[in-house]
Design an enzyme around this catalytic site. Structure first.
Site, PDB file in Angstrom:
ATOM      1  N   HIS A 281     -18.042   5.369   4.971  1.00 43.92           N
ATOM      2  CA  HIS A 281     -16.967   6.293   4.665  1.00 43.92           C
ATOM      3  C   HIS A 281     -15.611   5.800   5.157  1.00 43.92           C
ATOM      4  O   HIS A 281     -14.598   5.962   4.502  1.00 43.92           O
ATOM      5  CB  HIS A 281     -17.325   7.619   5.328  1.00 43.92           C
TER       6      HIS A 281
ATOM      7  N   ARG B  42     -20.664  12.838  13.458  1.00 41.65           N
ATOM      8  CA  ARG B  42     -21.032  12.101  12.257  1.00 41.65           C
ATOM      9  C   ARG B  42     -22.043  10.990  12.519  1.00 41.65           C
ATOM     10  O   ARG B  42     -23.034  10.855  11.798  1.00 41.65           O
ATOM     11  CB  ARG B  42     -19.783  11.488  11.629  1.00 41.65           C
TER      12      ARG B  42
ATOM     13  N   LEU C 268      -6.141  11.369   8.550  1.00 39.68           N
ATOM     14  CA  LEU C 268      -4.874  11.768   7.935  1.00 39.68           C
ATOM     15  C   LEU C 268      -3.793  11.790   9.002  1.00 39.68           C
ATOM     16  O   LEU C 268      -2.668  11.353   8.789  1.00 39.68           O
ATOM     17  CB  LEU C 268      -5.025  13.145   7.288  1.00 39.68           C
TER      18      LEU C 268
ATOM     19  N   HIS D  98     -20.720   8.489   6.980  1.00 40.14           N
ATOM     20  CA  HIS D  98     -20.550   9.935   6.870  1.00 40.14           C
ATOM     21  C   HIS D  98     -21.889  10.558   6.494  1.00 40.14           C
ATOM     22  O   HIS D  98     -22.540  10.114   5.560  1.00 40.14           O
ATOM     23  CB  HIS D  98     -19.503  10.249   5.804  1.00 40.14           C
TER      24      HIS D  98
ATOM     25  N   GLY E 264       0.830  -1.197   0.000  1.00 39.64           N
ATOM     26  CA  GLY E 264       0.000   0.000   0.000  1.00 39.64           C
ATOM     27  C   GLY E 264       0.866   1.248   0.000  1.00 39.64           C
ATOM     28  O   GLY E 264       1.938   1.274   0.604  1.00 39.64           O
TER      29      GLY E 264
ATOM     30  N   ARG F  28     -14.542   7.701  14.415  1.00 38.35           N
ATOM     31  CA  ARG F  28     -13.401   8.570  14.143  1.00 38.35           C
ATOM     32  C   ARG F  28     -13.851  10.017  13.999  1.00 38.35           C
ATOM     33  O   ARG F  28     -14.860  10.295  13.357  1.00 38.35           O
ATOM     34  CB  ARG F  28     -12.698   8.137  12.858  1.00 38.35           C
TER      35      ARG F  28
ATOM     36  N   LEU G  52      -1.245   7.317   2.602  1.00 36.06           N
ATOM     37  CA  LEU G  52      -0.524   8.134   3.580  1.00 36.06           C
ATOM     38  C   LEU G  52       0.355   7.282   4.469  1.00 36.06           C
ATOM     39  O   LEU G  52       1.523   7.580   4.681  1.00 36.06           O
ATOM     40  CB  LEU G  52      -1.515   8.910   4.442  1.00 36.06           C
ATOM     41  N   ALA G  53      -0.211   6.203   4.999  1.00 38.76           N
ATOM     42  CA  ALA G  53       0.556   5.372   5.925  1.00 38.76           C
ATOM     43  C   ALA G  53       1.666   4.631   5.193  1.00 38.76           C
ATOM     44  O   ALA G  53       2.825   4.668   5.604  1.00 38.76           O
ATOM     45  CB  ALA G  53      -0.371   4.399   6.643  1.00 38.76           C
TER      46      ALA G  53
END
Lengths: 225, 639, 248
Positions: free
Chosen positions: B403, B332, B443, B268, B42, B437, B45-46
């Site tokens: 989401h 949310r 992020l 979401h 992958g 979350r 970002l991570a």
């Protein structure tokens, strides 16, 4: 040396060469036009201007060789760029939709080619007298080469004038894209000046067209005899 | 049993745990680092941040992604921003406050130690990203701008227009690209991981498929890092990318890695509603819209008037009515459920009646159309592109959509799963978000894991276990390769009557209806009965075109859907076993008198760690108790 | 609505391709262009034919994966829109739509409408980054950045790397893509430090990949889904000139 090599080998460098040589040719076109416009002042000024140029062979030949070199570079770079660009897009789309390209931009190669042909004809016509050898033998009352008479007679031929005018139109077209492109290629076109530069390009192209065409038109109309 | 799922959170005061860990962890000799090979799956970002950072440290890294470029991972779609406890606004933010907000937002179902560490490194992330050239929004004085996001009471969200995820990902992608050019990372785009290879109980490599040529390859390493994102597409329709999948984590699960809290899924509230059967994905509209838009539905059910013809007295601004202090900015999960409720009552709007209005009429009157355009212009344009409606003139229609998934592979404090050598980061792990979350925290977590946590903790594994880099000729590799090839061929040989998409849609609809925003024991049991039937039919009647030795998108999809078919059952089972409501998991049986989630801390403050027991056997659940040393659990109230 | 599609089919990079006609029936205007292709593909599979391969992922206009030339226009008829965000209300029943892959030597077709854009990655690898490693970064507010510069950097940084600029350019030039990255990083003080190296290396990589030259026409800007301006090309021309004069 390696700087020049990088310049010459890179795509951007070739564009600089195109732009700089184009700028040189553009300057020549303007000076040339200003010189020729002296025809409207009668035979004397233009003939003495020609005599002055001939009296300085070093200057004249430097300018001629310089111009030739500039033109050669301009044309060579153009050919190289065209080849690279053709290679970069070997397959065309089945439906070609023109996006954003102005007429001048799309026809820059065609206009360039025709201008090249015109320049050769123009040189044969007035510089080498190949079209009519007697052009070079005309002398005025002071024994100078009678450039005035040569031009008047040369442009009295409607076909020659028509070709001249059409070519000037193409030159104008070439310059509307070329001049603004020069600024872009050299990275001188910043957001603040885009409109001004494009206007400058159009105006200068227009002035060159009008100035140069004024001569054959005046001759054909009998205003300059 | 609990020993196997020990969190390994260091002892000592909360704020000192991470510092203590870093001081005490044994370091890998710099000269030895290049002898260690790490596989990162992958490049979001991570994954990208981990691959780049590990390579910078000197490790030998291979990074794989199924996309055609590491720059395209779905982190790119995050719009709103990234939280950090910088307190640049002097508005009372602190590491502790970000920590507490995150724990509370997650409905007290996450680990204290992890969340505090996340809040601590959040400040480093911003510094790192600025240094990388991420063009965060600035004020005229040249300093970083912040905004308040998702109902937070402080302005701690850093943003780059509506494309924060994109800019952060490009920052990580650029760092990764630098390491690729230095030869420290070998990148494998258009390559999908199809199995994890375990040697002597340690994760030691992967089996991959080249998506262009179909070639199956084996790659050995000293450690494997999964950064493969969430599993939202188990619902078929979600805001996830088409390619987002559970395959890597699911196959690792089948090799022994425990799956934690799969039932924690986030819905979401502000997405564009479904317009028909053809729909392939749902598009999220930034939550920031709720700062100025007012949410409403008609008071009467079956009111078919155009929104502009419905007078004020016939409108129900239900969020403002139910949650007077938070109003349209309620969290949310709460706003999503409220929308479902009014639609269930028959008061939903738009085709199919699954939608509520998000009305900017008042905001336009109060400010001006220009002001609203300046704030949300791009979102309004996107809305018009998709729906053909002009949201300046008539209210937007929105509806909740899946989401983000808080559940994932179980990891300890060092981000290592129960399979030694297998690290899981970003959305793929069961994460620091608990049961829900907060906005602008995904992020933060992805980058925290990749830039600042894993690079420290992976060294502990290398220094504490004997080095073993098996050859890909090892029998475990051969066996895994054969299994992968066999299961691919099985899919191709069915040659049934129904397409992969049909099955996926069928599964997704069942999951959404029975295990979506609101779940009951009854609906979950029904799903548990139906899923195996769909799965069986899939394996008997699916039609996968083409063959295995070419670029075959249909085959790729079939493999992913096959995994969803198995995974869905675990998700539902987890939802059934968690007999309480918390965050994104709402069981209708467990709610307060006014319809809020009712937690059961006595019995359920644990992480559910599911272990695979082989095909056909029910999975076994282990519990990692959540121990709160510092924070007292309270009922969330957003009234 | 019912449509006729002329779609480029090509088995792999080494095969030659051709156009094949398909009927797309019962298409509704709420569908996105890719959802329309999904419908066609479902029918193809039902008939036992190979579905049309096309790249796509996020389907919300940001990942840059999708990209199809529709009736000669990269990403189709709408301005500032990726293929995935193009919706069928842009068409009317009876339309004949030609669907082709990006065409450029540097973007070879892999299958049907899928091209290999790894050349873009290699250009970024040549210098499209700021050479800082993780850790040791100063406080985010240590270096102020003027809002104008930050905004302009963001304008450039919005590039999604889809390659439509190359597809639209009659010279298959990558100047818009490269200049967007060069400008994004060069406009920020953090990236200005190594701007000379960056622009020299990235241009060298761009040339090596076989992209064409910019002839300052602006088709790239016209089709860019993120409306990136050709001003950045001018900016890169300037940066390169300066770098060349100062270095080597």
């Amino acid at each position: 040396m390696s700087k020049l090599k990088t310049l010459y080998q890179s795509s951007l460098g070739k564009k600089y060469i195109m732009a700089l040589t184009g700028l040189g040719l553009f300057a020549f076109v303007i000076i040339h036009m200003l010189g020729n416009l002296q025809i409207f002042l009668g035979p004397d000024p233009i003939n003495s201007y020609a005599e002055f140029l001939k009296s300085k062979p070093a200057l004249l030949w430097t300018a001629r060789i310089g111009l030739l070199a500039i033109a050669a570079l301009h044309i060579t770079s153009a050919i190289q760029l065209i080849m690279i660009n053709r290679r970069a897009r070997p397959v065309d789309y089945s439906t070609d939709k023109i996006v954003a390209a102005s007429f001048a931009a799309r026809t820059i190669i065609v206009s360039g080619l025709i201008i090249l042909m015109f320049v050769i004809y123009h040189l044969l016509h007035f510089t080498f007298g190949a079209v009519d050898p007697k052009f070079l033998r005309y002398e005025d009352y002071l024994g100078r080469h009678d450039v005035y008479r040569m031009m008047v007679e040369g442009f009295s031929n409607p076909f020659a004038s028509a070709f001249y005018i059409v070519s000037m139109g193409l030159l104008c077209l070439h310059l509307t894209h070329g001049v603004s492109s020069t600024f872009q290629s050299l990275g001188l076109k910043s957001r603040a000046y885009v409109a001004a530069i494009d206007r400058l390009a159009s105006i200068s192209a227009g002035v060159i067209f009008l100035g140069n065409c004024a001569i054959p038109v005046a001759v054909l109309a009998g205003l300059v005899k | 049993m609990t020993i196997r799922f020990e969190s390994k959170v260091p002892s000592g005061p909360l704020s000192q745990k991470w510092t203590k860990y870093r001081h005490e962890v044994k370091l890998v000799n710099p000269a030895n680092k290049r002898k260690f090979h790490v596989i990162v799956i992958g490049s979001g970002l991570a994954g990208a941040s981990a691959a780049a950072t590990l390579a910078e440290l000197g490790y030998n890294v291979k990074c794989f992604c199924f996309q055609d470029s590491p720059r395209r991972a779905h982190s790119i779609a995050a719009q709103g921003g990234i939280n950090a406890a910088k307190n640049y606004r002097n508005d009372g933010d602190s590491i502790y406050r970000l920590f507490y907000d995150t724990i509370k937002g997650g409905d007290f179902r996450s680990r204290e130690g992890n969340v505090h560490r996340l809040a601590e490194v959040s400040v480093n992330i911003i510094d790192q990203c600025v240094a990388q050239g991420v063009p965060f929004a600035r004020e005229y004085g040249g300093l970083l701008d912040n905004r308040s996001f998702g109902g937070a009471q402080v302005s701690r969200t850093f943003y780059a227009r509506g494309q924060t995820g994109q800019q952060l990902l490009l920052g990580a992608y650029q760092a990764l690209s630098r390491q690729i050019s230095l030869g420290a990372v070998k990148m494998y785009p258009r390559t999908e991981m199809l199995d994890l290879v375990v040697v002597n109980g340690h994760a030691k490599g992967v089996i991959t498929r080249d998506l262009v040529t179909g070639e199956i390859s084996a790659h050995a390493s000293d450690a494997v890092v999964l950064a493969t994102g969430g599993y939202g597409n188990v619902f078929y329709l979600s805001t996830n990318a088409q390619g987002s999948n559970v395959t890597a984590t699911w196959r690792a699960h089948k090799k022994g890695a425990a799956f934690a809290n799969p039932c924690y899924t986030q819905i979401h509230p502000t997405c564009i509603p479904v317009s028909g059967e053809h729909q392939s994905k749902l598009t999220l509209m930034s939550e920031s819209l709720r700062n100025d838009g007012r949410v409403w539905v008609p008071k009467k059910s079956g009111d078919v008037r155009q929104p502009q013809d419905i007078p004020e007295e016939d409108r129900d601004y239900y969020l403002e009515r139910k949650y007077p202090s938070y109003g349209n900015l309620a969290p949310r999960d709460i706003s999503s459920r409220a929308a479902k409720q009014v639609c269930d009552e028959g008061r939903g709007v738009g085709p199919g009646g699954r939608g509520v209005y998000l009305d900017f009429g008042d905001a336009i009157r109060r400010f001006s159309k220009e002001k609203i355009e300046e704030r949300y212009g791009n979102l309004f344009e996107m809305y018009e592109r998709i729906t053909g409606e002009n949201a300046y003139e008539r209210p937007m229609r929105i509806y909740p959509a899946v989401h983000y998934t808080m559940g994932g592979l179980w990891v300890d404090y060092t981000l290592m799963s129960n399979l030694p050598g297998l690290f899981v980061i970003g959305e793929a792990n069961f994460s620091d978000h608990g049961a829900n979350r907060l906005g602008a925290s995904a992020l933060m977590q992805g980058l925290a894991d990749g830039y600042f946590i894993l690079p420290y903790t992976i060294g502990e594994y290398f220094t504490s276990t004997p080095k073993l880099l098996p050859s890909t000729d090892h029998e475990e590799f051969k066996k895994a390769e054969e299994e992968v090839t066999a299961s691919t061929n099985r899919l191709l040989s069915v040659k049934g009557k129904r397409t992969v998409t049909e099955f996926h849609r069928q599964l997704g609809k069942l999951m959404w209806d029975k295990c979506g925003m609101a779940r009951t024991a009854e609906s979950l049991k029904e799903a548990l009965e139906k899923i195996p039937a769909i799965r069986e039919e899939f394996h008997e009647n699916v039609n996968v075109m083409g063959d295995a030795t070419e670029l075959n998108q249909h085959l790729e999809r079939a493999g992913r859907v096959a995994d969803y078919m198995e995974f869905a059952e675990l998700l539902v089972l987890d939802a059934l076993r968690r007999e309480e409501s918390c965050g994104g998991h709402f069981r209708e049986e467990y709610q307060t008198e006014d319809g809020e989630a009712l937690r059961n801390d006595e019995e359920f403050s644990y992480v559910a760690c599911w272990e695979y027991q082989g095909e056909g056997n029910p999975p076994v659940m282990h519990k990692e108790p959540l121990v709160y040393e510092e924070v007292r659990m309270t009922q969330r109230s957003y009234k | 609505m019912n449509l006729t599609l002329k779609v480029w089919r090509q088995k792999d990079a080494s095969s030659s391709g051709r156009f094949v006609e398909y009927e797309a029936r019962n298409i509704i205007e709420e569908m996105s262009f890719l959802e329309m292709l999904d419908v066609v593909n479902e029918e193809l599979v039902a008939k036992g034919e190979d579905p049309i391969a096309f790249d796509h992922d996020c389907r919300e206009g940001i990942c840059g994966t999708c990209g199809i030339v529709i009736d000669g226009s990269p990403h189709g008829p709408w301005d500032a829109t990726t293929t995935c965000q193009l919706h069928m209300r842009a068409f009317k029943s009876g339309d004949v739509i030609t669907i082709e892959p990006w065409r450029a030597k540097a973007f070879p077709v892999i299958r049907d409408l899928i091209v290999d854009r790894s050349a873009f990655d290699r250009i970024i690898q040549a210098g499209g980054f700021i050479s800082v490693s993780t850790g040791g970064a100063p406080d985010g507010n240590a270096i102020p950045v003027s809002k104008d510069d930050a905004d302009m950097a963001m304008d450039a940084a919005q590039c999604i790397g889809c390659g439509a600029c190359v597809a639209a350019c009659k010279n298959a030039s990558a100047m818009l893509f490269v200049s967007a990255k060069v400008s994004h990083l060069g406009l920020l003080p953090q990236g200005e430090v190594e701007q000379d190296r960056r622009v020299l290396n990235m241009v060298r990589a761009m040339d090596a990949e076989g992209f064409g030259n910019c002839t300052n026409i602006g088709s790239c800007e016209a089709v860019c889904p993120k409306e990136i301006s050709v001003d950045f090309i001018g900016r890169m021309n300037r940066d390169y000139r300066r770098a060349l004069l100062r270095n080597e």
